[in-house]
Design an enzyme around this catalytic site. Structure first.
Site, short mmCIF file in Angstrom:
data_model
loop_
_atom_site.label_atom_id
_atom_site.label_comp_id
_atom_site.label_asym_id
_atom_site.label_seq_id
_atom_site.Cartn_x
_atom_site.Cartn_y
_atom_site.Cartn_z
N GLY A 13 0.29 -1.41 0.21
CA GLY A 13 -0.12 -0.38 -0.44
C GLY A 13 0.94 1.14 0.16
O GLY A 13 1.71 1.45 1.12
N VAL A 17 -0.72 7.21 4.07
CA VAL A 17 -0.10 6.51 4.83
C VAL A 17 1.32 5.79 4.35
O VAL A 17 2.56 5.89 4.40
CB VAL A 17 -1.02 5.85 6.17
CG1 VAL A 17 0.33 4.57 7.01
CG2 VAL A 17 -1.81 5.79 6.61
N SER A 19 2.93 6.36 1.46
CA SER A 19 3.78 7.16 1.07
C SER A 19 4.74 8.02 1.85
O SER A 19 5.74 8.25 1.56
CB SER A 19 2.95 8.61 0.17
OG SER A 19 1.70 8.80 0.94
N GLU A 192 -14.80 11.02 4.95
CA GLU A 192 -14.22 10.42 3.92
C GLU A 192 -16.20 11.08 2.84
O GLU A 192 -17.20 11.38 3.65
CB GLU A 192 -14.78 9.29 3.83
CG GLU A 192 -13.30 8.58 4.45
CD GLU A 192 -12.25 8.89 4.07
OE1 GLU A 192 -12.21 8.80 2.40
OE2 GLU A 192 -10.85 8.72 4.34
N LYS A 207 -11.61 -0.37 16.98
CA LYS A 207 -10.10 -0.12 18.11
C LYS A 207 -10.67 -0.11 19.95
O LYS A 207 -9.84 -0.45 20.14
CB LYS A 207 -10.05 1.67 17.76
CG LYS A 207 -9.49 1.95 16.64
CD LYS A 207 -9.87 3.43 16.27
CE LYS A 207 -9.66 3.70 14.57
NZ LYS A 207 -9.65 5.02 14.29
#
Length: 430
Positions: A13, A17, A19, A192, A207
């Site tokens: 991925g 994040v 990158s 989003e 979480k």
């Protein structure tokens, strides 16, 4: 002395994040090498769209074949930041099978299949680290499973979703309605295009499952977490909260029962007093309040999402896992020895704020009070306002079980004088 052969890292991925992880690995290469004791080399990056320009990443490292990448056999660590259940689950277990430890930010997968992933890591003698899966840059997983390993954690209470906290904070500070606050969050990039996972509490519930499992040394899956979204919270709820000296937050609450024999995990909107530390958490920030026997009350605060904050947590895990690789050791795995049962929501005991639309005539308050008494729910305060034959009745209770409150509300709805139950809000943090 520094080992000269680099530790090889594959990245699954390369979005917001991923990158940032690649960028930090490159720009901080010397510091990372000094802290680890060996250089760290980005050995491959698996992506879905290879044609996209990724500044600072050698195009020769880009591949669309994530399976072939994790099967190379020469990797030391695989960093998984693609999210979702599949193919992430298969890629992680394949990485273990081919000799790599794993750093993940995948809360959904860990909440659903954390036990199986830990078992796979143990089987192959590899690490599974996931600090970035909960609360972004905030150090939370490691303090719970390492710093507090000798303590008994009784409660974890937190704001673990920045989008929902931004929306509720905006409603509180400006008087905006839910949709207006959501529109602003979307325009600013906090929400989003489809905000369901955030506003309906799915993100926070994943979480909560992870936090409860670590805090109570018990396997807690996503299905064990009670969940309510925040889409029904209104400006009127905030007005009532202010009259009580409270605000409203979407909370993840993980608790050990008073007798220590069971645990609960839940996510829902709640009123909390303005004096509570979580009440002052503004904007898109996260904070988690931990209560334990020896350490007492601890609070962890910071940015809970975003490329750089989440990448910071990923890199912290990467350093720890690489150090373990050099020393031939592994870090802490799953601790589920307590195996405590997860109690249903009906067993949860707290206070409640109930707003009723009632007929404005004599005897209504007495009828309502009788229903509460019949179900064993003690009333703390009552506030009534009436106009033109209609009235609102706001009841705040003493502590009672969720099951008792549910029975009370069902009975109230059957009264001819109760025209509707406008709002039910739990009161926490007192």
């Amino acid at each position: 002395m520094m080992r000269t052969r680099p530790l090889k890292v594959a990245l699954l991925g390369c979005g917001v994040v991923g990158s940032e992880v690649a960028r930090i690995m490159t720009t901080h290469a010397d510091d990372l090498a000094a802290r680890i004791g060996a250089p760290v080399e980005l050995a491959g990056v698996a992506v879905r769209r290879p044609s996209k320009v990724r500044e600072g990443i050698d195009p020769d490292l880009i591949t669309t074949d994530a399976t072939a990448l994790v099967k190379r056999g020469d990797l030391d660590v695989v960093v998984e930041v693609i999210g979702g259940i599949e193919p992430a689950r298969t890629l992680i277990t394949t990485a273990f099978e081919h000799g790599a430890s794993v750093v993940s930010a995948n809360k959904a997968l860990l909440a659903q299949d954390g036990a199986a992933l830990h078992a796979a890591a143990d089987e192959h003698g590899k690490d599974l680290y996931y600090e970035a899966a909960v609360a972004g840059a905030i150090p939370l997983i490691r303090p719970l499973r390492e710093s507090l390993a000798g303590d008994k954690v009784n409660r974890v209470l937190g704001i673990v979703n920045g989008t929902t906290n931004f929306i509720l904070d905006k409603m509180d500070s400006t008087g905006a309605g839910y949709q207006e606050a959501l529109d602003e969050a979307t325009a600013l990039g906090y929400a989003e295009a489809d905000p369901t996972a955030d506003v309906e509490g799915f993100d926070a519930a994943a979480k909560a499952a992870i936090l409860a499992g670590i805090a109570f040394h018990t396997r807690v899956r996503l299905d064990d977490v009670y969940r309510e979204g925040m889409t029904e919270v209104t400006a009127a709820d905030f007005a009532s909260a202010k009259e009580m000296g409270c605000t409203i937050k979407l909370l993840a609450i993980c608790e050990r029962a008073a007798d220590g024999a069971s645990v609960t995990a839940r996510v829902h909107p709640a009123m909390i007093p303005l004096s509570h530390p979580l009440a002052s958490v503004r904007g898109a920030y996260n904070a988690v309040f931990v209560e334990s026997d020896a350490a007492g009350q601890l609070m962890f605060y910071g940015p809970g999402a975003g490329g750089s904050p989440t990448a910071s947590a990923v890199l912290g895990d990467l350093v720890a896992v690489c150090r373990n690789r050099l020393s031939g050791a592994t870090g802490p795995g799953e601790s589920a020895y307590a195996a405590l049962p997860v109690s249903p929501m009906g067993d949860v005991v707290t206070r409640y704020h109930i707003s009723l639309d009632v007929a404005d005539k004599p005897g209504v308050l007495a009828q309502v009070a009788t229903v509460f008494a019949e179900h064993g729910v003690s009333i703390d305060t009552v506030r009534q306002q009436g106009k033109d034959g209609e009235a609102s009745l706001v009841v705040v209770t003493h502590r009672a079980s969720d099951a008792a409150l549910t029975g009370t509300v069902e009975a109230l709805r059957k009264l001819d004088t109760v025209r509707g139950v406008a709002s039910i809000m739990r009161v926490e943090g007192e």
